[in-house]
Write an enzyme that holds these catalytic residues in place. Structure first.
Site, mmCIF file in Angstrom:
data_model
loop_
_atom_site.group_PDB
_atom_site.id
_atom_site.type_symbol
_atom_site.label_atom_id
_atom_site.label_comp_id
_atom_site.label_asym_id
_atom_site.label_seq_id
_atom_site.Cartn_x
_atom_site.Cartn_y
_atom_site.Cartn_z
ATOM 1 N N ASP A 120 -4.081 -6.311 4.605
ATOM 2 C CA ASP A 120 -5.135 -7.120 5.229
ATOM 3 C C ASP A 120 -5.069 -8.587 4.819
ATOM 4 O O ASP A 120 -5.550 -9.452 5.522
ATOM 5 C CB ASP A 120 -6.514 -6.547 4.874
ATOM 6 C CG ASP A 120 -6.759 -5.228 5.592
ATOM 7 O OD1 ASP A 120 -6.423 -5.157 6.785
ATOM 8 O OD2 ASP A 120 -7.260 -4.275 4.961
ATOM 9 N N ASN A 131 0.855 -1.195 0.000
ATOM 10 C CA ASN A 131 0.000 0.000 0.000
ATOM 11 C C ASN A 131 0.886 1.239 0.000
ATOM 12 O O ASN A 131 2.106 1.124 0.004
ATOM 13 C CB ASN A 131 -0.943 -0.030 1.212
ATOM 14 C CG ASN A 131 -0.156 -0.111 2.504
ATOM 15 O OD1 ASN A 131 0.598 0.784 2.837
ATOM 16 N ND2 ASN A 131 -0.301 -1.224 3.221
ATOM 17 N N LYS A 141 -11.492 -3.661 17.970
ATOM 18 C CA LYS A 141 -10.115 -4.139 18.172
ATOM 19 C C LYS A 141 -9.731 -4.171 19.649
ATOM 20 O O LYS A 141 -8.836 -4.902 20.030
ATOM 21 C CB LYS A 141 -9.137 -3.268 17.392
ATOM 22 C CG LYS A 141 -9.434 -3.275 15.885
ATOM 23 C CD LYS A 141 -8.198 -3.044 15.058
ATOM 24 C CE LYS A 141 -8.542 -2.997 13.581
ATOM 25 N NZ LYS A 141 -7.387 -3.255 12.732
ATOM 26 N N LYS A 169 9.058 -17.301 -10.135
ATOM 27 C CA LYS A 169 8.327 -16.215 -10.782
ATOM 28 C C LYS A 169 7.192 -16.794 -11.642
ATOM 29 O O LYS A 169 7.421 -17.720 -12.417
ATOM 30 C CB LYS A 169 9.293 -15.411 -11.642
ATOM 31 C CG LYS A 169 8.661 -14.186 -12.223
ATOM 32 C CD LYS A 169 9.626 -13.374 -13.060
ATOM 33 C CE LYS A 169 8.866 -12.276 -13.774
ATOM 34 N NZ LYS A 169 9.561 -11.787 -14.944
ATOM 35 N N PRO A 225 -3.063 -11.840 10.250
ATOM 36 C CA PRO A 225 -3.412 -11.637 11.657
ATOM 37 C C PRO A 225 -3.562 -10.141 11.910
ATOM 38 O O PRO A 225 -2.840 -9.339 11.307
ATOM 39 C CB PRO A 225 -2.181 -12.180 12.398
ATOM 40 C CG PRO A 225 -1.063 -12.141 11.392
ATOM 41 C CD PRO A 225 -1.707 -12.333 10.050
ATOM 42 N N ASP A 226 -4.501 -9.764 12.758
ATOM 43 C CA ASP A 226 -4.645 -8.346 13.124
ATOM 44 C C ASP A 226 -3.743 -8.091 14.334
ATOM 45 O O ASP A 226 -4.038 -8.527 15.452
ATOM 46 C CB ASP A 226 -6.112 -8.023 13.431
ATOM 47 C CG ASP A 226 -6.309 -6.521 13.565
ATOM 48 O OD1 ASP A 226 -5.465 -5.867 14.221
ATOM 49 O OD2 ASP A 226 -7.288 -5.996 13.005
ATOM 50 N N ILE A 227 -2.641 -7.408 14.093
ATOM 51 C CA ILE A 227 -1.620 -7.238 15.136
ATOM 52 C C ILE A 227 -2.158 -6.372 16.273
ATOM 53 O O ILE A 227 -2.016 -6.693 17.455
ATOM 54 C CB ILE A 227 -0.334 -6.623 14.530
ATOM 55 C CG1 ILE A 227 0.107 -7.475 13.327
ATOM 56 C CG2 ILE A 227 0.774 -6.525 15.566
ATOM 57 C CD1 ILE A 227 1.142 -6.821 12.449
ATOM 58 N N LYS A 229 -14.082 0.865 15.097
ATOM 59 C CA LYS A 229 -12.816 0.110 14.989
ATOM 60 C C LYS A 229 -12.156 0.010 16.368
ATOM 61 O O LYS A 229 -11.604 -1.021 16.735
ATOM 62 C CB LYS A 229 -11.890 0.846 14.015
ATOM 63 C CG LYS A 229 -10.834 -0.014 13.399
ATOM 64 C CD LYS A 229 -10.094 0.721 12.272
ATOM 65 C CE LYS A 229 -10.660 0.408 10.907
ATOM 66 N NZ LYS A 229 -9.934 1.061 9.817
ATOM 67 N N PHE A 262 -4.229 3.223 14.729
ATOM 68 C CA PHE A 262 -4.553 4.251 13.749
ATOM 69 C C PHE A 262 -5.728 3.744 12.923
ATOM 70 O O PHE A 262 -5.917 2.535 12.787
ATOM 71 C CB PHE A 262 -3.349 4.514 12.823
ATOM 72 C CG PHE A 262 -2.416 5.557 13.371
ATOM 73 C CD1 PHE A 262 -1.654 5.299 14.498
ATOM 74 C CD2 PHE A 262 -2.325 6.805 12.775
ATOM 75 C CE1 PHE A 262 -0.806 6.255 15.020
ATOM 76 C CE2 PHE A 262 -1.475 7.782 13.294
ATOM 77 C CZ PHE A 262 -0.718 7.508 14.410
#
Ligand code: CTP
Length: 397
Positions: free
Chosen positions: A276, A208, A341, A286, A303-305, A337, A323
């Site tokens: 994500d 990103n 979380k 390749k 995994p959502d840290i 959120k 954030f």
């Protein structure tokens, strides 16, 4: 406060260099040890002998001096002090610092150091107000360089305005503040930053637009308040802060492992833009266009840290800050959120392309906590970091 502190004083070439002689005396009166470095332009204004006699120390002038290198190399010299002070800091020295140049002893020390640096600019008012100096000053401030002055007044060149070097007592106050133990001394803070790269094959990846600028600024601001920082970063555009404990990772899974290994921490700030998803069937070779159609990539959730750490029953940091990068319904999305979380605070920002925030130098954030949503004015990312660090210090100090 200054007793037994060691200050490396770089004296640049400006008429204000005469005040630096007095600065050396006053610092020594307060018990500090001063090692002077004189630039070749500085030597046009004060003599090496007077500076070294007042400092009662060896004076360093040349980058390639075999005697000096044999005694103490320039890298070691740059790290031996508690603080580096540049007074006077000329427009030329500021430009060299902002550009990362290292073509003489002073600029090399300033580039090689891992210590805090305080500059006392001094120059003609037009030079101070020139767009190039404004740019350089902004760069230096966002790099965490401390600045004292300049003051407004009559100048040696006959003009009037800002550009006079700060008075000796003002520089000493700034040195005192820079050397004071910050409110976060003894605290360990974990910061994640940058994007993650999730491989598709050995040459391609999903990522990103995160530059890592905000996370890096936060780490610097936390260290400025005395914290020990572990900085877990994905591949960012900007260099990591040199005095943090830096752990470089590529993927979300590696980031989670590094975060777990870095605990315990008093506070954790999750500024990374973690991908994500990752590609489950990433190629070990390749992927070729072999005429058999498009590659069928299979995704799995990362995994959502932030959620993992927020919901830890053992060893959870006292304060967990996430954030929320949103493009729509920023406050509503960020508020839910935070609940989902389980973190204490969320720093929400609008990353719609028209805001120029993602990858840009400014940020406009809203701090969401138990107390509700608090919108901060748009400001530089370093200023956001400084304000956030102060709030974190109030919460955990
Ligand atoms: N985060 C994380 N691990 C992930 C995803 C996000 O630690 N796998 C953290 C980020 O560092 C940030 C916060 O979670 O502090 C929110 O990130 P954001 O991308 O805004 O939210 P997502 O959880 O990805 O939710 P969505 O994409 O649905 O908005």
């Amino acid at each position: 406060m200054l007793a037994d502190k060691h200050i490396l004083l770089i004296v640049g070439g400006g008429i204000a260099a005469f005040k630096s002689l007095d600065l050396v005396r006053r610092l020594r009166d307060r018990g500090a040890r001063v090692t002077p470095v004189l630039t070749s332009a500085g030597a046009q204004f004060v003599t090496p002998l007077s500076l070294s006699a007042l400092a009662a120390s060896k004076l360093y002038q040349e980058l390639f001096d075999l005697n000096d290198e044999a005694e103490m190399g320039h890298i070691e010299l740059s790290r031996s002090a508690d603080l580096i002070v540049v007074a006077p800091a000329t427009a030329d020295l500021m430009a060299k610092m902002a550009g990362g140049m290292a073509n003489d002893l002073a600029s090399t020390l300033l580039l090689a150091t891992d210590k805090r640096v305080l500059i006392a600019p001094s120059m003609n008012v037009r030079m101070w107000e020139h767009a190039a100096t404004r740019r350089n000053l902004a760069t230096l401030q966002s790099d965490g360089i401390l600045v004292v002055g300049p003051n407004e007044g009559d100048m040696a060149c006959g003009e009037y305005g800002p550009g006079r070097m700060a008075e000796v007592f003002e520089i000493i106050d700034a040195i005192d503040t820079a050397l004071a133990d910050g409110p976060l001394k003894g605290k360990h803070v974990l910061v994640t930053s940058g994007p993650t790269h999730e491989p598709i094959d050995p040459v391609r990846y999903i990522a990103n637009r995160s530059s890592g600028v905000q996370g890096t600024a936060i780490a610097k601001a936390m260290m400025a308040l005395g914290a020990k920082v572990t900085f877990v970063t994905g591949p960012a555009d900007v260099a990591p802060p040199s005095s943090a404990d830096v752990i470089q990772v590529q993927t979300a899974q590696e980031m989670l492992a590094a975060v777990k290994a870095a605990k315990p921490a008093d506070a954790a700030i999750f500024a990374a833009a973690v991908a994500d998803w990752h590609v489950v069937n990433a190629g070990v070779r390749k992927i070729k266009k072999d005429g058999n159609g498009l590659p069928a990539l299979e995704f799995a959730e990362n995994p959502d840290i932030l959620a993992t750490v927020s919901q830890m029953t053992e060893g959870r940091p006292r304060l967990v800050v996430g954030f929320a990068a949103e493009t729509d319904d920023v406050i509503a999305n960020a508020t839910s959120k935070r609940k989902r979380k389980g973190c204490d605070w969320i720093v929400a920002n609008d990353v719609s392309p028209e805001t120029g925030i993602m990858g840009g130098s400014e940020n406009a954030v809203t701090l969401i906590s138990d107390a509700g949503a608090e919108a901060w004015p748009r400001m530089g990312k370093m200023a956001v970091a400084t304000q956030l660090a102060k709030r974190i210090a109030e919460a955990i100090a």
